[in-house]
Design an enzyme around this catalytic site. Structure first.
Site, PDB file in Angstrom:
ATOM      1  N   LYS A 146      23.169  24.438 -27.859  1.00  0.00           N
ATOM      2  CA  LYS A 146      24.091  25.566 -27.680  1.00  0.00           C
ATOM      3  C   LYS A 146      23.710  26.414 -26.459  1.00  0.00           C
ATOM      4  CE  LYS A 146      26.239  23.952 -31.163  1.00  0.00           C
ATOM      5  NZ  LYS A 146      26.447  24.256 -32.548  1.00  0.00           N
TER       6      LYS A 146
HETATM    7  C1  LIG Z   1      26.792  23.642 -33.978  1.00  0.00           C
HETATM    8  C2  LIG Z   1      27.967  24.122 -34.754  1.00  0.00           C
HETATM    9  C3  LIG Z   1      27.844  24.664 -36.028  1.00  0.00           C
HETATM   10  C4  LIG Z   1      26.569  24.634 -36.791  1.00  0.00           C
HETATM   11  O1  LIG Z   1      25.550  25.286 -36.152  1.00  0.00           O
HETATM   12  P1  LIG Z   1      24.054  25.111 -36.731  1.00  0.00           P
HETATM   13  O2  LIG Z   1      23.331  26.259 -36.101  1.00  0.00           O
HETATM   14  O3  LIG Z   1      23.567  23.788 -36.255  1.00  0.00           O
HETATM   15  O4  LIG Z   1      24.134  25.213 -38.198  1.00  0.00           O
HETATM   16  C5  LIG Z   1      28.962  25.187 -36.632  1.00  0.00           C
HETATM   17  N1  LIG Z   1      30.164  25.163 -36.033  1.00  0.00           N
HETATM   18  C6  LIG Z   1      30.333  24.624 -34.806  1.00  0.00           C
HETATM   19  C7  LIG Z   1      31.683  24.638 -34.174  1.00  0.00           C
HETATM   20  C8  LIG Z   1      29.243  24.066 -34.134  1.00  0.00           C
HETATM   21  O5  LIG Z   1      29.405  23.497 -32.946  1.00  0.00           O
END
Ligand SMILES: *Cc1c(COP(=O)(O)O)cnc(C)c1O
Length: 388
Positions: free
Chosen positions: A189
């Site tokens: 991210k």
């Molecule tokens: C990565 C992601 C999540 C989950 O995030 P985590 O921190 O890995 O639990 C939820 N929604 C979207 C759209 C994502 O890309």
């Protein structure tokens, strides 16, 4: 003859600087690894960054946890329907299910790839209690229309901001429109803590509940329990979860967050180079950012339509991999997965825009770790695959 193979470009590789490394080492040496002063600092910094009060944020160990706890803190009766997008990561839908609620899918707009407000309205039933928009690839959803619908039908709004930590809609930070905003600091991210997430909430009362739910349902967190103020008894006031962020994670996040603007500028630069380089190719490029929005530029997604490109999407993925370039697929639409088909009788055709996008989409590398030479290599490879 042995040809020299270029290094594999790992999709979404995070940029870890010396500042993060030094902070993690300092955290380890401090003897305080769990939830403590670095998490508290990260929460304060994040609140400042998004322009909310410190008591309106809570760090957790993932965005999935943030979504789960937010929906519980919103206190919807079991079986309530939550309208979300079929073009998202499975965690969005799983969190709805873990909260004892019922996911209802509303198709996306084929251009923005975000949930279509008209489709939300069409999906509302007497059991609808919430809307869960996902700001896909960092592009803000149409929050004016979504909030109008929510007010008209008295619905909770929980924003999935996993792609959109720095994004804004009409000058307002995403995650601050709805009752809750949920952020991810997963390794790919825009801001990274390894695993990690943040809840932003409008109501201080609901945030207090979210904090308790995120740590076993305990009335005091461990930092206060074992800190230098002397041992404090805690009371378990409900059956909570083990969702707290560690100081080791926050140590990474503190420095990542301080570079959020610099990182965004580099991704925007790569984004523009891709736009320029691919303008003549027979593949659909991401739509330009809407006026009066700040796009998070989290994913650069191109559409590989076999008829136009002369190659299937999955063959394209393979060709990129052969050229040692990592790619992603964001996402096969939710109803493509057997679990949801079996449980809900869903078939992808019911949400045709998400289905088509999910079957054609490819995410190209957009990490700040890419050098200009790496970006050239991606551009040349894409040209070689679809440009002939
Ligand atoms: C990565 C992601 C999540 C989950 O995030 P985590 O921190 O890995 O639990 C939820 N929604 C979207 C759209 C994502 O890309």
């Amino acid at each position: 003859m042995q040809s020299s193979r270029p290094p594999f470009l790992v999709f979404g590789a995070p940029q870890i600087d010396e500042a993060e490394i030094a902070e993690v080492v300092a955290c380890l040496r401090s003897g305080w690894l769990g939830t403590g002063p670095r998490v508290a600092q990260f929460e304060r910094d994040f609140a400042m960054f998004r322009g909310v009060l410190p008591q309106q944020v809570a760090a957790v160990n993932s965005c999935t946890a943030a979504l789960h706890v937010s929906m519980l803190a919103a206190d919807m009766e079991p079986g309530s329907e939550v309208i979300t997008t079929p073009l998202t990561f499975c965690a969005t839908v799983n969190a709805i299910l873990h909260a004892g609620l019922v996911p209802v899918l509303a198709d996306v707009d084929p251009v923005s790839q975000n949930i279509d407000p008209s489709a939300i309205e069409a999906a509302i039933t007497p059991r609808t209690r919430a809307i869960l928009p996902v700001h896909f690839a960092g592009r803000p959803c149409e929050m004016d229309r979504i909030m109008d619908i929510a007010r008209k039908h008295n619905l909770v709004v929980i924003e999935d901001c996993a792609h959109a930590v720095e994004a804004e809609y009409r000058g307002q930070a995403l995650g601050t429109f709805g009752d809750f905003g949920c952020f991810s600091f997963y390794v790919t991210k825009n801001v990274v803590t390894g695993e990690g997430g943040m809840i932003v909430g409008r109501s201080e009362e609901q945030m207090a509940r979210a904090r308790i739910l995120a740590l076993h349902g305990m009335s005091q967190d461990a930092w206060h329990r074992f800190g230098d103020k002397g041992y404090k008894h805690y009371q378990v006031v409900e059956c909570g979860f083990k969702y707290n962020m560690m100081d080791v994670q926050a140590a990474i996040g503190l420095h990542q967050l301080s570079r959020v603007e610099v990182s965004w500028r580099r991704r925007a630069e790569i984004w523009q180079r891709y736009n320029d380089a691919f303008a003549g190719l027979p593949m659909t490029l991401p739509a330009p950012a809407e006026a009066d929005t700040h796009h998070g530029h989290h994913l650069y997604t191109v559409m590989i339509d076999a008829k136009r490109c002369g190659i299937e999407r999955d063959e394209f993925l393979e060709a990129m991999n052969d050229a040692r370039i990592g790619t992603g697929v964001h996402y096969l639409s939710i109803p493509e997965h057997p679990y949801y088909q079996h449980r809900f009788g869903w078939s992808p055709e019911r949400w045709p825009h998400a289905m088509k996008l999910g079957r054609e989409t490819v995410s190209l590398p957009l990490s700040v770790t890419l050098s200009d030479g790496d970006v050239d290599r991606v551009i040349d490879t894409v040209h070689a695959i679809v440009g002939s």
